[in-house]
Write a protein that holds these residues in place. Structure first.
Motif, mmCIF file in Angstrom:
data_model
loop_
_atom_site.group_PDB
_atom_site.id
_atom_site.type_symbol
_atom_site.label_atom_id
_atom_site.label_comp_id
_atom_site.label_asym_id
_atom_site.label_seq_id
_atom_site.Cartn_x
_atom_site.Cartn_y
_atom_site.Cartn_z
ATOM 1 N N ILE A 165 0.832 -1.200 0.000
ATOM 2 C CA ILE A 165 0.000 0.000 0.000
ATOM 3 C C ILE A 165 0.866 1.249 0.000
ATOM 4 O O ILE A 165 0.599 2.214 -0.699
ATOM 5 C CB ILE A 165 -0.958 -0.011 1.210
ATOM 6 C CG1 ILE A 165 -1.941 -1.163 1.045
ATOM 7 C CG2 ILE A 165 -1.701 1.299 1.318
ATOM 8 C CD1 ILE A 165 -2.660 -1.510 2.317
ATOM 9 N N GLN A 200 1.151 4.305 -3.526
ATOM 10 C CA GLN A 200 0.835 5.724 -3.778
ATOM 11 C C GLN A 200 1.706 6.258 -4.908
ATOM 12 O O GLN A 200 2.921 6.360 -4.779
ATOM 13 C CB GLN A 200 1.072 6.553 -2.516
ATOM 14 C CG GLN A 200 0.881 8.052 -2.718
ATOM 15 C CD GLN A 200 -0.523 8.433 -3.187
ATOM 16 O OE1 GLN A 200 -1.502 8.067 -2.552
ATOM 17 N NE2 GLN A 200 -0.623 9.132 -4.316
ATOM 18 N N LEU A 233 -7.656 -1.260 -2.544
ATOM 19 C CA LEU A 233 -7.007 -0.069 -1.998
ATOM 20 C C LEU A 233 -6.411 0.703 -3.171
ATOM 21 O O LEU A 233 -5.360 0.342 -3.679
ATOM 22 C CB LEU A 233 -5.921 -0.480 -1.005
ATOM 23 C CG LEU A 233 -6.455 -1.309 0.176
ATOM 24 C CD1 LEU A 233 -5.354 -2.152 0.778
ATOM 25 C CD2 LEU A 233 -7.085 -0.424 1.219
ATOM 26 N N ARG A 270 -4.835 4.048 -4.888
ATOM 27 C CA ARG A 270 -4.080 5.250 -4.546
ATOM 28 C C ARG A 270 -3.850 6.025 -5.833
ATOM 29 O O ARG A 270 -3.389 5.473 -6.831
ATOM 30 C CB ARG A 270 -2.734 4.881 -3.915
ATOM 31 C CG ARG A 270 -2.863 4.162 -2.582
ATOM 32 C CD ARG A 270 -3.410 5.078 -1.502
ATOM 33 N NE ARG A 270 -3.551 4.422 -0.211
ATOM 34 C CZ ARG A 270 -4.668 3.837 0.213
ATOM 35 N NH1 ARG A 270 -5.744 3.820 -0.557
ATOM 36 N NH2 ARG A 270 -4.726 3.275 1.397
ATOM 37 N N ASN A 271 -4.196 7.327 -5.782
ATOM 38 C CA ASN A 271 -4.192 8.125 -6.993
ATOM 39 C C ASN A 271 -3.423 9.416 -6.776
ATOM 40 O O ASN A 271 -3.435 9.968 -5.678
ATOM 41 C CB ASN A 271 -5.659 8.416 -7.376
ATOM 42 C CG ASN A 271 -5.804 9.466 -8.459
ATOM 43 O OD1 ASN A 271 -5.855 10.651 -8.181
ATOM 44 N ND2 ASN A 271 -5.854 9.020 -9.684
ATOM 45 N N GLU A 317 -4.004 14.074 -3.840
ATOM 46 C CA GLU A 317 -4.189 12.651 -3.571
ATOM 47 C C GLU A 317 -5.590 12.446 -3.027
ATOM 48 O O GLU A 317 -6.171 13.336 -2.425
ATOM 49 C CB GLU A 317 -3.125 12.170 -2.579
ATOM 50 C CG GLU A 317 -1.719 12.278 -3.171
ATOM 51 C CD GLU A 317 -0.616 11.990 -2.176
ATOM 52 O OE1 GLU A 317 -0.918 11.536 -1.064
ATOM 53 O OE2 GLU A 317 0.555 12.227 -2.532
ATOM 54 N N LEU A 318 -6.104 11.260 -3.223
ATOM 55 C CA LEU A 318 -7.457 10.957 -2.777
ATOM 56 C C LEU A 318 -7.541 10.974 -1.257
ATOM 57 O O LEU A 318 -6.557 10.721 -0.573
ATOM 58 C CB LEU A 318 -7.868 9.556 -3.251
ATOM 59 C CG LEU A 318 -7.918 9.318 -4.755
ATOM 60 C CD1 LEU A 318 -8.186 7.842 -5.022
ATOM 61 C CD2 LEU A 318 -8.992 10.165 -5.385
ATOM 62 N N ARG A 319 -8.728 11.303 -0.759
ATOM 63 C CA ARG A 319 -9.023 10.940 0.618
ATOM 64 C C ARG A 319 -9.228 9.431 0.552
ATOM 65 O O ARG A 319 -10.198 8.956 -0.021
ATOM 66 C CB ARG A 319 -10.306 11.645 1.085
ATOM 67 C CG ARG A 319 -10.142 13.130 1.308
ATOM 68 C CD ARG A 319 -11.476 13.774 1.623
ATOM 69 N NE ARG A 319 -12.275 13.928 0.429
ATOM 70 C CZ ARG A 319 -13.587 13.716 0.361
ATOM 71 N NH1 ARG A 319 -14.260 13.327 1.417
ATOM 72 N NH2 ARG A 319 -14.230 13.884 -0.761
ATOM 73 N N ASN A 320 -8.269 8.700 1.077
ATOM 74 C CA ASN A 320 -8.231 7.276 0.775
ATOM 75 C C ASN A 320 -9.405 6.525 1.373
ATOM 76 O O ASN A 320 -9.804 6.740 2.499
ATOM 77 C CB ASN A 320 -6.920 6.680 1.265
ATOM 78 C CG ASN A 320 -5.763 7.155 0.411
ATOM 79 O OD1 ASN A 320 -5.926 7.320 -0.795
ATOM 80 N ND2 ASN A 320 -4.618 7.393 1.021
ATOM 81 N N SER A 321 -9.924 5.625 0.555
ATOM 82 C CA SER A 321 -11.041 4.805 0.988
ATOM 83 C C SER A 321 -10.822 3.422 0.391
ATOM 84 O O SER A 321 -9.827 3.176 -0.279
ATOM 85 C CB SER A 321 -12.350 5.403 0.503
ATOM 86 O OG SER A 321 -12.336 5.491 -0.901
ATOM 87 N N TYR A 322 -11.726 2.519 0.657
ATOM 88 C CA TYR A 322 -11.584 1.178 0.107
ATOM 89 C C TYR A 322 -12.962 0.633 -0.244
ATOM 90 O O TYR A 322 -13.986 1.185 0.172
ATOM 91 C CB TYR A 322 -10.900 0.255 1.129
ATOM 92 C CG TYR A 322 -11.632 0.157 2.431
ATOM 93 C CD1 TYR A 322 -12.624 -0.811 2.612
ATOM 94 C CD2 TYR A 322 -11.361 1.026 3.475
ATOM 95 C CE1 TYR A 322 -13.322 -0.891 3.795
ATOM 96 C CE2 TYR A 322 -12.052 0.954 4.665
ATOM 97 C CZ TYR A 322 -13.032 -0.007 4.829
ATOM 98 O OH TYR A 322 -13.734 -0.089 5.986
ATOM 99 N N THR A 360 -2.759 6.093 -11.177
ATOM 100 C CA THR A 360 -3.429 5.310 -10.142
ATOM 101 C C THR A 360 -2.775 3.948 -10.020
ATOM 102 O O THR A 360 -2.437 3.325 -11.035
ATOM 103 C CB THR A 360 -4.922 5.110 -10.489
ATOM 104 O OG1 THR A 360 -5.497 6.363 -10.820
ATOM 105 C CG2 THR A 360 -5.676 4.478 -9.319
#
Lengths: 448, 415
Positions: free
Chosen positions: A20, A24, B73, B75-76, B88-93, B402
């Motif tokens: 993870i 990023q 998951l 990530r961008n 960057e994204l507010r990370n979520s899943y 991404t």
């Protein structure tokens, strides 16, 4: 089985955590700011009201903070740019010269504005001066200055007997020491001595004063005089090897000041009241004689005319602008100072073209970046400009780009201008100065 | 806008789950398959054949129940054109699920089963105040398909199967900011899709112990949202009369997919699969929303998608290390259906490369399947010039990148 699962999962969980983190993506290295062959360590801005951050018919703190030179300096800082000092009004005097605000709309949708009084001094040439800023500054934008004025002695030194109102500028006075007769050119020369980069956008007022008064007040600067003074100011700015960007002058007939009040709309309004009525205007005929004639769609009416057209005049049976014929007593024509007719428009365009030729020729001689604001604003007038998915146009109020005076940009408009200048700079000097997000800057402020 | 967002959302879902072929199709349908690059059309691994190729179900020896869950998951990173600030994204899943139950006589030629899977779904939450906020701030797309399935072995070598695909649950939530002259408002579109039907059919042919072939077709279903809720917030009183809508309608095509698959079994321990799929994305032309009342002067919004059909290639294998332990690996290459100049925040898509790993351990009738995927969506840049040329300036110019990590676990019981 439990042991097995534990053995199995622990490394997987660790791997997942690593995965993870490594996941990023990072694009920042692809878009690193770079000054190219330019040096932004000391940037100065030369110009008029546009450079000062004027808007809503006034110069006030919010406009100063959102001036395009301030935005440029902020972006230059990512590529080695230094401090940028503006002659800001203090918080306590943040209303500056005073400005217009929008208070609402009439039932017909016409905007209603009110004046916010200035609180920084110098409301008239006779009142107390603005609080002065005489320290070295980077933003030398002086509202109202024409290129024709750059060698005028006493331009920032008020005289009372007799009052030198015609050759005195209270905004230049702000940045001029007491009693000094220094010219704008001399002040620029002093600041240019240490500048490594400059922007120059002068000359708008050399045609604007004529245009906004319908050809009645103000004169268009002679092209030879314009060319000479333009050459001088560019020479002094580049004398120490500074690089820079210069801007051309937009064709003012594209701005909301001239495009909001339309003859066709007024005609429709009159005809709805009485089908015999039409729109009549007063213009300057041959040999300077005042003539009355039927208005055509080619005649441009100024923004202030909206407050006059349709009002009653003592002694005339017609509201202002209406009539049935050109004969004496047959109409109540729109006064000349509210009308820019075809002849006057030609004079404005001819001068704009001649001035721009002088600006471009000199800029090319010095190998400077050029922001062709004339081409840019013509494009905006035709098709608008979309900024990060948001539509902006040259329309009054709703277009986001022009402030309540119909001439000067809003903070959004200044941000768009800053971006266009950055593009010109990046292209000329092989630099990568990032642009701003114009949508972070407001259009017209609405009543809350 | 809502419909558009919905469509886009689908795309994002796909990318979020990333195991499949671009757009909003997701093939995280079987935990064994997930470890093998997503192959399965030409194989008869387990009950997940109901998704990959119902024709192969009759050739799955065991009957059983299996359940799986994945954790996507994403990530961008995004940088607007001309800018240098990375968003960057507010990370979520998201947690795509799958469930299969297969039945049938031990030695019979029939197999029947029921499958539940989540072929669409996505969740992207962009950074507060990001440059594309008026296109999209948040998207959350969910769907659950239920598929009763039958399969019949015509001969020992040839079997066919089909399932009735039911869009049992679909939900969309799209949010974006509204640009006002001096501030931003916010609009949220939230709706549920009508129940809709499609089908999934396949043929499976196994001419020898060492070779198998499959072909599969999944039909298109139009996800239709009627009377979804429109909610405005942060609109000052001066503008509220221009934002009156309360309901919206929108349709999102869940496109058809045709796949062929090949299985090679050189020995009893090794299985290699290869799949190729054609996703008929060209059905996705525009995303249109209709509103019950006007939004800023219009009762509808339409945004160009102009997707094009896309191919996906997958390769994967498994090796039976011991009686209980099987390990897997694979990879896939997905073409994006999104053309240059049409990239949207809902689907910041491009061609994608993925690598997968997996393992299973069986204890008698029980089994545990683990899988992990890493999906890299290639960097994608859309320029303002392209947007202007295509009339697609309703979205933002910039560069997206991404990556997605998807661990998954499944449990199965054979009877």
């Amino acid at each position: 089985m439990n042991t097995f699962l534990f053995r199995k999962f622990t490394p997987l969980a660790a791997l997942l955590g690593l995965g993870i983190t490594a996941c990023q993506p990072d694009l920042e290295d692809d878009f690193k700011p770079n000054k190219g062959s330019a040096d932004f360590s000391r940037y100065i801005a030369v110009g008029n009201s546009l450079t000062a951050g004027y808007g809503d018919n006034g110069l006030y703190l919010e406009g100063q903070l959102n001036s395009y030179p301030n935005l440029l300096a902020q972006q230059f800082r990512t590529a080695g740019g230094g401090e940028f000092v503006q002659p800001l009004f203090t918080e306590a005097q943040s209303n500056g010269s005073g400005y217009l605000r929008l208070t609402g709309f009439t039932a017909a949708g016409t905007p209603i504005t009110a004046s916010v009084p200035g609180n920084a001094g110098r409301l008239t040439p006779g009142s107390a001066p603005y609080t002065k800023v005489t320290t070295p500054i980077n933003n030398l934008g002086v509202p109202g200055i024409r290129l024709a004025d750059i060698h005028t002695a006493g331009y920032g030194n008020v005289q009372t007997t007799p009052l030198n109102a015609a050759t005195f500028n209270p905004f230049f006075e702000r940045i001029t020491p007491d009693g000094s007769n220094q010219t704008y050119f001399q002040r620029v020369k002093a600041e240019a001595a240490t500048a490594t980069f400059f922007s120059s956008w002068l000359g708008n007022n050399d045609v604007l004063g004529y245009a906004t008064t319908g050809g009645v007040g103000g004169i268009i600067t002679r092209t030879d005089s314009f060319t000479l003074k333009n050459n001088r100011i560019i020479n002094v700015l580049t004398a120490n090897g500074a690089k820079g960007v210069v801007a051309t002058l937009p064709d003012v007939t594209n701005i909301p000041f001239f495009t909001t009040v339309r003859v066709a709309d007024i005609r429709a309004r009159f005809k709805a009241a009485n089908s015999a009525l039409d729109v009549y205007i007063q213009t300057t005929g041959t040999a300077g004689a005042q003539v009355v004639r039927l208005a055509t769609d080619a005649d441009l009416l100024t923004l202030p005319s909206s407050a006059v057209i349709g009002t009653t005049t003592t002694g005339s049976p017609f509201p202002v602008g209406a009539g049935v014929g050109t004969g004496v007593g047959q109409s109540n024509p729109v006064p000349n100072q509210f009308v820019l007719d075809a002849t006057e428009q030609t004079a404005v365009r001819t001068a704009t073209t001649a001035f721009n030729n002088a600006i471009v020729t000199k800029a090319n001689e010095k190998n400077l970046a050029i922001f062709d604001s004339n081409a840019f604003f013509a494009r905006v007038a035709t098709s608008g400009i979309t900024t990060n998915g948001v539509t902006n146009t040259a329309a009054f109020i709703s277009g986001n780009l022009f402030s309540l005076d119909g001439v000067h940009p809003t903070p959004r408009g200044y941000a768009v201008i800053a971006n266009e200048m950055i593009r010109a700079i990046n292209s000329k000097y092989n630099a990568s100065v990032p642009t701003v997000n114009p949508n972070d800057y407001r259009g017209v402020r609405f009543p809350q | 806008m809502n419909l558009k967002s919905l469509l886009l959302a689908g795309g994002a879902l796909l990318s979020g789950t990333a195991a499949s072929a671009g757009g909003y199709q997701v093939t995280l349908a079987g935990q064994k398959n997930n470890g093998m690059g997503g192959v399965g059309v030409g194989l008869s691994l387990d009950q997940a054949a109901m998704f990959y190729n119902p024709g192969a179900l009759a050739m799955v020896k065991d009957r059983g129940v299996q359940v799986g869950v994945n954790l996507t998951l994403a990530r961008n990173a995004f940088v607007a054109e001309g800018g240098n600030q990375q968003r960057e994204l507010r990370n979520s899943y998201t947690t795509p699920l799958n469930f299969y139950a297969g039945f049938g006589p031990a030695e019979g030629k029939f197999r029947a089963g029921i499958a539940v899977y989540t072929p669409f779904g996505s969740k992207l939450q962009y950074a507060d105040g990001w440059e594309g906020r008026t296109s999209l701030t948040d998207i959350d797309l969910k769907s659950v398909f239920v598929q009763p399935t039958i399969s019949y072995a015509i001969t020992d070598q040839l079997s066919v199967g089909a399932g009735l695909v039911v869009l049992a649950y679909g939900a969309v939530n799209l949010q974006r900011d509204i640009a006002l002259p001096d501030s931003y408002g916010h609009i949220e579109l939230d709706g549920k899709a009508d129940t809709k039907f499609g089908f999934n059919a396949g043929i499976f042919f196994k001419p020898s112990d060492k070779l198998s072939l499959g072909i599969n077709y999944r039909s298109k279903i139009d996800a239709v949202v009627k009377d979804g809720d429109v909610t405005f917030s942060g609109i000052p009183a001066s503008f509220s009369s221009r934002f009156q809508a309360t309901k919206f309608n929108a349709t999102l095509p869940l496109i058809a997919t045709t796949s062929i698959g090949l299985g090679i079994m050189p020995n009893e321990k090794l299985t290699i699969g290869f799949d190729a799929s054609l996703a008929q994305w060209s059905k996705y032309r525009v995303l249109r929303f209709d509103f019950d009342q006007q939004i800023n002067g219009s009762t509808s919004s339409e945004s160009k998608r102009f997707y094009e059909d896309a191919l996906t290639f997958r390769l994967g294998g498994q090796y039976k290390l011991t009686e209980g332990l099987t390990v897997r690996a694979g990879g896939a290459y997905d073409q994006t259906p999104v053309r240059d100049g049409y990239v949207t925040p809902e689907t910041p898509d491009n061609d994608r490369l993925s690598g997968t790993l997996g393992a299973s351990y069986t204890f008698g009738k029980f089994g545990v399947d683990l899988s992990a995927q890493y999906v890299g969506i290639m960097k994608r840049t859309v320029t303002q010039t392209e947007l202007l040329n295509n009339g697609t300036t309703d979205r933002i110019a910039g560069t997206y990148k991404t990556n997605i990590v998807i661990p998954g676990i499944g449990l199965n019981y054979a009877f």
